[in-house]
Design a protein around this motif. Structure first.
Motif, PDB file in Angstrom:
ATOM      1  N   ALA A  76      -7.623   4.068  -4.808  1.00 52.29           N
ATOM      2  CA  ALA A  76      -8.799   4.555  -4.089  1.00 52.29           C
ATOM      3  C   ALA A  76      -8.597   6.047  -3.852  1.00 52.29           C
ATOM      4  CB  ALA A  76      -8.969   3.819  -2.766  1.00 52.29           C
ATOM      5  N   TYR A  77      -9.326   6.872  -4.579  1.00 52.00           N
ATOM      6  CA  TYR A  77      -9.259   8.316  -4.411  1.00 52.00           C
ATOM      7  C   TYR A  77     -10.187   8.735  -3.282  1.00 52.00           C
ATOM      8  CZ  TYR A  77      -6.996   8.571  -9.025  1.00 52.00           C
ATOM      9  OH  TYR A  77      -6.132   8.433 -10.092  1.00 52.00           O
ATOM     10  N   ARG A  78      -9.708   9.629  -2.415  1.00 51.84           N
ATOM     11  CA  ARG A  78     -10.496  10.089  -1.282  1.00 51.84           C
ATOM     12  C   ARG A  78     -10.302  11.588  -1.081  1.00 51.84           C
ATOM     13  NH1 ARG A  78      -8.983   5.537   3.376  1.00 51.84           N
ATOM     14  NH2 ARG A  78      -9.620   3.687   2.175  1.00 51.84           N
ATOM     15  N   VAL A  79     -11.371  12.289  -0.765  1.00 50.79           N
ATOM     16  CA  VAL A  79     -11.271  13.691  -0.360  1.00 50.79           C
ATOM     17  C   VAL A  79     -10.900  13.714   1.115  1.00 50.79           C
ATOM     18  CG1 VAL A  79     -12.462  15.904  -0.140  1.00 50.79           C
ATOM     19  CG2 VAL A  79     -12.996  14.378  -2.067  1.00 50.79           C
ATOM     20  N   ALA A  80      -9.686  14.152   1.404  1.00 48.56           N
ATOM     21  CA  ALA A  80      -9.197  14.165   2.787  1.00 48.56           C
ATOM     22  C   ALA A  80      -8.012  15.108   2.865  1.00 48.56           C
ATOM     23  CB  ALA A  80      -8.778  12.770   3.244  1.00 48.56           C
ATOM     24  N   PRO A  81      -7.855  15.816   3.972  1.00 43.65           N
ATOM     25  CA  PRO A  81      -6.678  16.670   4.127  1.00 43.65           C
ATOM     26  C   PRO A  81      -5.427  15.836   4.346  1.00 43.65           C
ATOM     27  CG  PRO A  81      -7.971  16.653   6.146  1.00 43.65           C
ATOM     28  CD  PRO A  81      -8.763  15.895   5.128  1.00 43.65           C
ATOM     29  N   ALA A  82      -4.296  16.436   4.061  1.00 50.99           N
ATOM     30  CA  ALA A  82      -3.020  15.729   4.211  1.00 50.99           C
ATOM     31  C   ALA A  82      -2.801  15.257   5.634  1.00 50.99           C
ATOM     32  CB  ALA A  82      -1.880  16.648   3.792  1.00 50.99           C
ATOM     33  N   GLU A  83      -3.370  15.976   6.580  1.00 45.33           N
ATOM     34  CA  GLU A  83      -3.105  15.719   7.982  1.00 45.33           C
ATOM     35  C   GLU A  83      -4.025  14.653   8.584  1.00 45.33           C
ATOM     36  OE1 GLU A  83      -2.093  19.699   6.494  1.00 45.33           O
ATOM     37  OE2 GLU A  83      -4.021  18.636   6.632  1.00 45.33           O
ATOM     38  N   LEU A 133       0.829  -1.200   0.000  1.00 41.59           N
ATOM     39  CA  LEU A 133       0.000   0.000   0.000  1.00 41.59           C
ATOM     40  C   LEU A 133       0.864   1.252   0.000  1.00 41.59           C
ATOM     41  CD1 LEU A 133      -2.918   1.116   0.141  1.00 41.59           C
ATOM     42  CD2 LEU A 133      -2.661   1.185   2.627  1.00 41.59           C
ATOM     43  N   ALA A 134       0.543   2.162  -0.916  1.00 43.52           N
ATOM     44  CA  ALA A 134       1.156   3.492  -0.956  1.00 43.52           C
ATOM     45  C   ALA A 134       0.077   4.526  -0.694  1.00 43.52           C
ATOM     46  CB  ALA A 134       1.815   3.755  -2.307  1.00 43.52           C
ATOM     47  N   LEU A 135       0.443   5.586   0.006  1.00 42.10           N
ATOM     48  CA  LEU A 135      -0.443   6.711   0.271  1.00 42.10           C
ATOM     49  C   LEU A 135       0.129   7.926  -0.445  1.00 42.10           C
ATOM     50  CD1 LEU A 135      -2.716   8.239   1.754  1.00 42.10           C
ATOM     51  CD2 LEU A 135      -1.163   8.423   3.729  1.00 42.10           C
ATOM     52  N   ASP A 136      -0.617   8.468  -1.411  1.00 42.57           N
ATOM     53  CA  ASP A 136      -0.202   9.646  -2.167  1.00 42.57           C
ATOM     54  C   ASP A 136      -1.044  10.820  -1.686  1.00 42.57           C
ATOM     55  OD1 ASP A 136       1.124  11.181  -4.062  1.00 42.57           O
ATOM     56  OD2 ASP A 136      -0.305  10.701  -5.658  1.00 42.57           O
ATOM     57  N   VAL A 137      -0.418  11.729  -0.963  1.00 46.95           N
ATOM     58  CA  VAL A 137      -1.115  12.801  -0.253  1.00 46.95           C
ATOM     59  C   VAL A 137      -1.049  14.089  -1.072  1.00 46.95           C
ATOM     60  CG1 VAL A 137      -1.220  14.096   1.897  1.00 46.95           C
ATOM     61  CG2 VAL A 137      -0.461  11.717   1.920  1.00 46.95           C
ATOM     62  N   GLY A 138      -2.145  14.832  -1.121  1.00 48.14           N
ATOM     63  CA  GLY A 138      -2.194  16.014  -1.969  1.00 48.14           C
ATOM     64  C   GLY A 138      -2.051  15.619  -3.424  1.00 48.14           C
ATOM     65  N   CYS A 139      -2.801  14.589  -3.804  1.00 48.64           N
ATOM     66  CA  CYS A 139      -2.580  13.909  -5.089  1.00 48.64           C
ATOM     67  C   CYS A 139      -3.060  14.699  -6.292  1.00 48.64           C
ATOM     68  CB  CYS A 139      -3.257  12.541  -5.076  1.00 48.64           C
ATOM     69  SG  CYS A 139      -5.077  12.627  -5.039  1.00 48.64           S
ATOM     70  N   GLY A 140      -3.810  15.796  -6.079  1.00 48.33           N
ATOM     71  CA  GLY A 140      -4.366  16.500  -7.224  1.00 48.33           C
ATOM     72  C   GLY A 140      -5.294  15.588  -7.993  1.00 48.33           C
ATOM     73  N   SER A 141      -5.086  15.503  -9.291  1.00 54.25           N
ATOM     74  CA  SER A 141      -5.898  14.609 -10.110  1.00 54.25           C
ATOM     75  C   SER A 141      -5.174  13.314 -10.441  1.00 54.25           C
ATOM     76  CB  SER A 141      -6.361  15.319 -11.393  1.00 54.25           C
ATOM     77  OG  SER A 141      -5.293  16.026 -11.992  1.00 54.25           O
ATOM     78  N   GLY A 142      -4.173  12.970  -9.621  1.00 52.30           N
ATOM     79  CA  GLY A 142      -3.581  11.636  -9.698  1.00 52.30           C
ATOM     80  C   GLY A 142      -2.358  11.499 -10.574  1.00 52.30           C
ATOM     81  N   GLN A 143      -1.639  12.600 -10.826  1.00 55.39           N
ATOM     82  CA  GLN A 143      -0.482  12.517 -11.724  1.00 55.39           C
ATOM     83  C   GLN A 143       0.568  11.518 -11.246  1.00 55.39           C
ATOM     84  OE1 GLN A 143      -2.028  15.405 -11.002  1.00 55.39           O
ATOM     85  NE2 GLN A 143      -2.714  15.915 -13.069  1.00 55.39           N
ATOM     86  N   PHE A 144       0.817  11.450  -9.937  1.00 59.06           N
ATOM     87  CA  PHE A 144       1.785  10.471  -9.444  1.00 59.06           C
ATOM     88  C   PHE A 144       1.095   9.199  -8.967  1.00 59.06           C
ATOM     89  CE2 PHE A 144       5.359   9.356  -6.306  1.00 59.06           C
ATOM     90  CZ  PHE A 144       6.077   8.702  -7.284  1.00 59.06           C
ATOM     91  N   SER A 145      -0.115   9.293  -8.536  1.00 55.65           N
ATOM     92  CA  SER A 145      -0.854   8.106  -8.077  1.00 55.65           C
ATOM     93  C   SER A 145      -0.888   7.038  -9.166  1.00 55.65           C
ATOM     94  CB  SER A 145      -2.289   8.487  -7.699  1.00 55.65           C
ATOM     95  OG  SER A 145      -2.343   9.637  -6.897  1.00 55.65           O
TER      96      SER A 145
END
Length: 250
Positions: free
Chosen positions: A81-88, A39-51
């Motif tokens: 799995a895209y989620r609306v969530a703050p980085a924190e 599992l990787a967590l990509d935080v502040g992913c925008g529209s998924g460029q690195f995800s």
């Protein structure tokens, strides 16, 4: 915790269409350094460029962004799995993540809270990576000069204060993890005139300038770049060197 500074929701469609993808070599380096590839967590992913790139190497990717508009514009992928969530506040269980990344995003975070969340969700020896890139370089001297003048000159009064961290490659940001040596990597594309202009239109300073003085500076830039580009359908090499802060959680 400071309020979420939303510089990008109003440009979410352009962000999804015009921000560049990250090189597979970056995901490969991070995946090989991680203790596992579950599992990787990509935080502040925008529209998924690195995800999307991470999904090539990890069984699962959770990609979070505080902007619902950005998540709404993300490219679907069965492994993400895209989620609306703050980085924190990722919402993930403790000690569940092999890799935590923030690509072109960490300068917007409440870093103390983000690092506390990172420690909470990280598995032992998980990898943490902050990734940034500054002004692209165009392999055409005249076009590169026009872009540089627009970024460093015309837009200088309109960049958010946090932009200084991008300009110095995140070197001034605290990074309380055991450092790992990272390779020299870059994003490299070949773009036509419209693609480069579309990317520039995603800059936060462009929208700030529009709010302050209207479209005139952007249109002047467009005209200047068009004047030196030549055939607008001719693709020119564009390159963003990556700045990496990579470390390992305890």
């Amino acid at each position: 915790m400071p309020a979420f500074k939303d510089h990008f929701s109003t440009a979410a469609a352009g962000y999804a269409a015009h921000r560049p993808r990250y090189p597979q070599a970056l995901a490969d380096f991070l995946a090989d350094a991680a203790p596992a590839r579950d599992l990787a967590l990509d935080v502040g992913c925008g529209s998924g460029q690195f995800s999307l790139t991470l999904a090539e190497r990890f069984a699962g990717v959770v990609a979070t962004d505080a902007s619902a508009a950005q998540i709404g514009g993300a490219t679907p992928h069965p492994g993400i799995a895209y989620r609306v969530a703050p980085a924190e506040r990722s919402g993930l269980p403790g000690a569940s993540v092999d890799l935590i990344t923030a690509a072109q995003a960490a300068h917007w975070f409440d870093l103390d809270a983000f690092y506390a969340e990172t420690r909470r969700v990280a598995r032992p020896r998980a990898v943490v990576a902050l990734i940034s890139y500054g002004v692209p370089r165009i392999e055409d001297a005249a076009a590169d000069a026009v872009l540089g003048q627009f970024h460093h000159g015309t837009l200088a009064p309109y960049w958010p204060a946090e932009r200084r961290h991008v300009e110095d490659g995140y070197r001034a940001l605290p990074f309380p993890f055991a450092a790992l040596e990272a390779p020299r990597l870059a994003i490299a594309v070949a773009w036509r005139l419209a693609e480069l202009i579309g990317y520039v239109e995603t800059w936060s300073a462009v929208r700030a300038a529009e709010r302050a003085v209207g479209r005139a500076p952007v249109e002047a830039f467009r005209a200047a770049l068009t004047g030196v580009w030549g055939d607008p359908e001719a693709a020119k090499p564009v390159r963003w060197p990556l700045a990496l802060r990579v470390g390992r959680a305890p």
